[in-house]
Design an enzyme around this catalytic site. Structure first.
Site, mmCIF file in Angstrom:
data_model
loop_
_atom_site.group_PDB
_atom_site.id
_atom_site.type_symbol
_atom_site.label_atom_id
_atom_site.label_comp_id
_atom_site.label_asym_id
_atom_site.label_seq_id
_atom_site.Cartn_x
_atom_site.Cartn_y
_atom_site.Cartn_z
ATOM 1 N N CYS A 141 7.882 -3.304 1.530
ATOM 2 C CA CYS A 141 8.179 -1.871 1.634
ATOM 3 C C CYS A 141 9.094 -1.580 2.829
ATOM 4 C CB CYS A 141 6.883 -1.072 1.713
ATOM 5 S SG CYS A 141 5.626 -1.806 2.774
HETATM 6 N N1 LIG Z 1 0.322 -1.539 -0.437
HETATM 7 C C1 LIG Z 1 1.644 -1.503 -0.300
HETATM 8 O O1 LIG Z 1 2.232 -0.465 0.075
HETATM 9 C C2 LIG Z 1 2.456 -2.710 -0.598
HETATM 10 C C3 LIG Z 1 1.873 -3.909 -0.945
HETATM 11 N N2 LIG Z 1 2.643 -4.996 -1.201
HETATM 12 C C4 LIG Z 1 2.047 -6.283 -1.540
HETATM 13 O O2 LIG Z 1 1.499 -6.210 -2.854
HETATM 14 C C5 LIG Z 1 0.338 -7.039 -2.950
HETATM 15 C C6 LIG Z 1 -0.842 -6.166 -3.385
HETATM 16 O O3 LIG Z 1 -1.029 -5.166 -2.404
HETATM 17 P P1 LIG Z 1 -2.126 -4.023 -2.554
HETATM 18 O O4 LIG Z 1 -2.210 -3.570 -3.949
HETATM 19 O O5 LIG Z 1 -1.848 -3.036 -1.492
HETATM 20 O O6 LIG Z 1 -3.449 -4.852 -2.182
HETATM 21 P P2 LIG Z 1 -4.994 -4.483 -2.459
HETATM 22 O O7 LIG Z 1 -5.753 -5.111 -1.377
HETATM 23 O O8 LIG Z 1 -5.135 -3.018 -2.660
HETATM 24 O O9 LIG Z 1 -5.301 -5.230 -3.847
HETATM 25 C C7 LIG Z 1 -5.355 -6.629 -3.942
HETATM 26 C C8 LIG Z 1 -5.702 -7.034 -5.353
HETATM 27 O O10 LIG Z 1 -5.764 -8.466 -5.433
HETATM 28 C C9 LIG Z 1 -7.057 -8.886 -5.878
HETATM 29 N N3 LIG Z 1 -7.389 -10.125 -5.154
HETATM 30 C C10 LIG Z 1 -7.687 -10.246 -3.844
HETATM 31 N N4 LIG Z 1 -7.896 -11.551 -3.530
HETATM 32 C C11 LIG Z 1 -7.735 -12.250 -4.672
HETATM 33 C C12 LIG Z 1 -7.828 -13.629 -5.013
HETATM 34 N N5 LIG Z 1 -8.140 -14.555 -4.093
HETATM 35 N N6 LIG Z 1 -7.619 -14.007 -6.299
HETATM 36 C C13 LIG Z 1 -7.304 -13.085 -7.240
HETATM 37 N N7 LIG Z 1 -7.206 -11.763 -6.985
HETATM 38 C C14 LIG Z 1 -7.404 -11.348 -5.713
HETATM 39 C C15 LIG Z 1 -7.988 -7.740 -5.533
HETATM 40 O O11 LIG Z 1 -9.119 -7.777 -6.383
HETATM 41 P P3 LIG Z 1 -10.556 -7.087 -5.937
HETATM 42 O O12 LIG Z 1 -10.235 -5.684 -5.538
HETATM 43 O O13 LIG Z 1 -11.376 -7.168 -7.176
HETATM 44 O O14 LIG Z 1 -11.079 -7.912 -4.815
HETATM 45 C C16 LIG Z 1 -7.073 -6.539 -5.822
HETATM 46 O O15 LIG Z 1 -7.012 -6.306 -7.200
HETATM 47 C C17 LIG Z 1 0.125 -7.647 -1.570
HETATM 48 O O16 LIG Z 1 0.703 -8.930 -1.521
HETATM 49 C C18 LIG Z 1 0.861 -6.674 -0.669
HETATM 50 O O17 LIG Z 1 1.253 -7.270 0.511
HETATM 51 C C19 LIG Z 1 4.007 -4.905 -1.199
HETATM 52 C C20 LIG Z 1 4.649 -3.741 -0.872
HETATM 53 C C21 LIG Z 1 3.908 -2.553 -0.496
HETATM 54 C C1 LIG Z 2 0.476 -0.381 6.788
HETATM 55 C C2 LIG Z 2 0.494 -1.874 6.578
HETATM 56 O O1 LIG Z 2 -0.411 -2.577 6.987
HETATM 57 N N1 LIG Z 2 1.541 -2.357 5.948
HETATM 58 C C3 LIG Z 2 1.708 -3.756 5.653
HETATM 59 C C4 LIG Z 2 3.017 -3.950 4.998
HETATM 60 C C5 LIG Z 2 3.006 -3.599 3.573
HETATM 61 C C6 LIG Z 2 2.953 -4.807 2.701
HETATM 62 O O2 LIG Z 2 2.050 -4.935 1.951
HETATM 63 O O3 LIG Z 2 3.921 -5.701 2.865
HETATM 64 P P1 LIG Z 2 3.990 -7.122 2.110
HETATM 65 O O4 LIG Z 2 4.298 -6.835 0.721
HETATM 66 O O5 LIG Z 2 5.037 -7.890 2.784
HETATM 67 O O6 LIG Z 2 2.670 -7.805 2.239
HETATM 68 C C7 LIG Z 2 1.752 -4.616 6.887
HETATM 69 O O7 LIG Z 2 2.221 -4.180 7.918
HETATM 70 O O8 LIG Z 2 1.420 -5.811 6.759
#
Ligand SMILES: NC(=O)C1=CN([C@@H]2O[C@H](COP(=O)(O)OP(=O)(O)OC[C@H]3O[C@@H](n4cnc5c(N)ncnc54)[C@H](OP(=O)(O)O)[C@@H]3O)[C@@H](O)[C@H]2O)C=CC1
Ligand SMILES: CC(=O)N[C@@H](CCC(=O)OP(=O)(O)O)C(=O)O
EC number: 1.2.1.38
Length: 403
Positions: A207
């Site tokens: 992001c």
């Molecule tokens: N949030 C954001 O703004 C952004 C996130 N990202 C990236 O996107 C990805 C997802 O982020 P986000 O949705 O925020 O994360 P969350 O923590 O909200 O969700 C993670 C998901 O992965 C599942 N999970 C966790 N551990 C495992 C595992 N070992 N095996 C299989 N499934 C697993 C969880 O399942 P359960 O809940 O059942 O444990 C849940 O469904 C991350 O890599 C993050 O860095 C990228 C850009 C922005």
């Molecule tokens: C607020 C907050 O904690 N933000 C995350 C970045 C968002 C993210 O999920 O980045 P990736 O897709 O690279 O994992 C962080 O700083 O690690």
């Protein structure tokens, strides 16, 4: 030749009419025919790419959402609700495997969706493409185990860095899918559209890197700014940290204050520098400091740059305006309008503007996105649309939620 139904569903979904070249023709039989083409592809209905080569009854591509119980997974579900050619047929979770989606996300109670299953129990023979919304580190091995005919958009950081040694240095662990890393295409849509169209595995950008690279890459490519002394001050809503319970993300730790974190060592530094260095064709280093804000979603990057000799802020504005003139989701604001995170909330837009600094020769660039949409699931959907040969704006027509 696209059907009227396909056209009307595009329009219903906020499909961007100006992106389509419409050609009205009266056939020999006297029927009105509408020819629809877009920047991304020709007729959507004809170009759906089913993993097994066969269309299904619904004539929709079957989509798996890995990590559907997380924030980016639920955002994918929300966006796909309005997608004419994608249907979710598989959703996975880890701790929440076995549960229904409404027990995990009550706001999705009205949706008819499959129950959450563990990745190990998932039937990947029944999907055409997956969004991988899993934590980095766990993702590489899971993607490595998937059938190779599936298209994959990975939202994690696992395949973003081309240099494996750099990945290992910043992520503190060995990379376990180095061959796949070579195949992955970095998915900053507006910058790498051509490569994304033919990719099987797309590494969706982080992001912060999305909000920073969209304004800076065009300016660096055209030598309008110096590549030294770039200072990036970014701010994120708390959903950026995911849904997992963490003490640092409790209301009491976040509300009524802001704080910096990851100073000089945030893992988005190498990702930002990789993109900017490629644009400059030489090594770019940046000062980058992220901050956590008491809001659930939204992201702002305020970027301080030194302009090349003789360049003015109006030149920067003109150049960004020209570059993004035909882009639906990247918007340069007019005059002195200031981008606000609340003006992109829930949408796939990136708003930006450029301001003169009071120090001669310097400019201040502000860009805002919704971290969960253009910063994650929205851009991921834009990319999968491209990979599937259909218009990239499908499912992304929702306007920002305001107020
Ligand atoms: N949030 C954001 O703004 C952004 C996130 N990202 C990236 O996107 C990805 C997802 O982020 P986000 O949705 O925020 O994360 P969350 O923590 O909200 O969700 C993670 C998901 O992965 C599942 N999970 C966790 N551990 C495992 C595992 N070992 N095996 C299989 N499934 C697993 C969880 O399942 P359960 O809940 O059942 O444990 C849940 O469904 C991350 O890599 C993050 O860095 C990228 C850009 C922005
Ligand atoms: C607020 C907050 O904690 N933000 C995350 C970045 C968002 C993210 O999920 O980045 P990736 O897709 O690279 O994992 C962080 O700083 O690690």
């Amino acid at each position: 030749m696209a059907s009227l139904a396909a056209l009307s569903s595009n329009l219903f979904n906020g499909g961007c009419l100006w992106k389509y070249q419409d050609e009205l023709k009266v056939s020999k039989a006297g029927k009105l025919r509408i020819r629809v083409t877009s920047m991304a592809s020709s007729s959507p209905a004809q170009s759906l790419q089913f993993a097994d080569g066969k269309a299904n009854k619904l004539d929709k591509l079957r989509i798996g959402v890995l990590g559907a119980s997380g924030y980016t997974g639920s955002e994918i579900i929300r966006l796909l609700r309005n997608h004419p050619h994608f249907q979710i047929t598989l959703m996975t979770a880890d701790r929440k495997a076995g549960q229904s989606i409404e027990s995990v996300f009550p706001h999705l109670v009205t949706q008819d969706l499959p129950n959450l299953v563990a990745v190990k129990d998932a039937d990947f023979s029944a999907v055409d493409a997956v969004f991988c919304c899993l934590p980095h580190g766990t993702t590489q091995e899971i993607i490595k185990s998937l059938p190779t005919n599936l298209k994959v958009v990975d939202l994690s950081a696992d395949f973003r860095l081309q240099d494996i040694a750099e990945y290992e240095e910043w992520y503190g662990q060995p990379h376990k899918a180095t061959a796949l890393q070579k195949e992955a295409v970095y998915g900053l849509t507006e910058i790498s559209r051509r490569e994304i169209q033919s990719a099987r595995l797309v590494a969706n950008p982080g992001c912060y890197p999305t909000s920073v690279q969209l304004p800076l890459i065009p300016l660096i490519k055209s030598n309008l700014i110096e590549i030294r002394n770039i200072i990036i001050d970014s701010k994120s809503g708390v959903s950026g940290a995911g849904r997992g319970a963490k003490e640092a993300n409790l209301y009491t730790e976040i509300a009524e204050g802001i704080h910096s974190y990851g100073i000089t060592r945030h893992r988005h530094v190498p990702e930002i520098e990789q993109g900017l260095s490629e644009a400059a064709n030489s090594k770019v280093t940046v000062s980058f400091t992220p901050h956590l804000m008491p809001m659930s979603r939204g992201m702002q990057s305020t970027i301080y740059v030194e302009m090349a000799p003789g360049v003015t802020t109006q030149d920067l504005k003109d150049h960004l305006g020209n570059c993004y003139e035909h882009e639906e989701f990247v918007v340069l604001l007019k005059n002195k309008e200031v981008p606000h995170t609340r003006h992109v909330r829930g949408s796939n837009y990136c708003l930006m503007n450029v301001f003169p600094d009071r120090i001669p020769g310097r400019a201040i660039i502000i860009s805002v996105i919704d971290n969960l949409v253009k910063g994650a699931s929205g851009q991921a959907l834009q990319n999968l649309n491209l990979m599937m040969g259909i218009p990239e704006n499908l499912g992304l027509g929702c306007l920002p939620l305001f107020p």
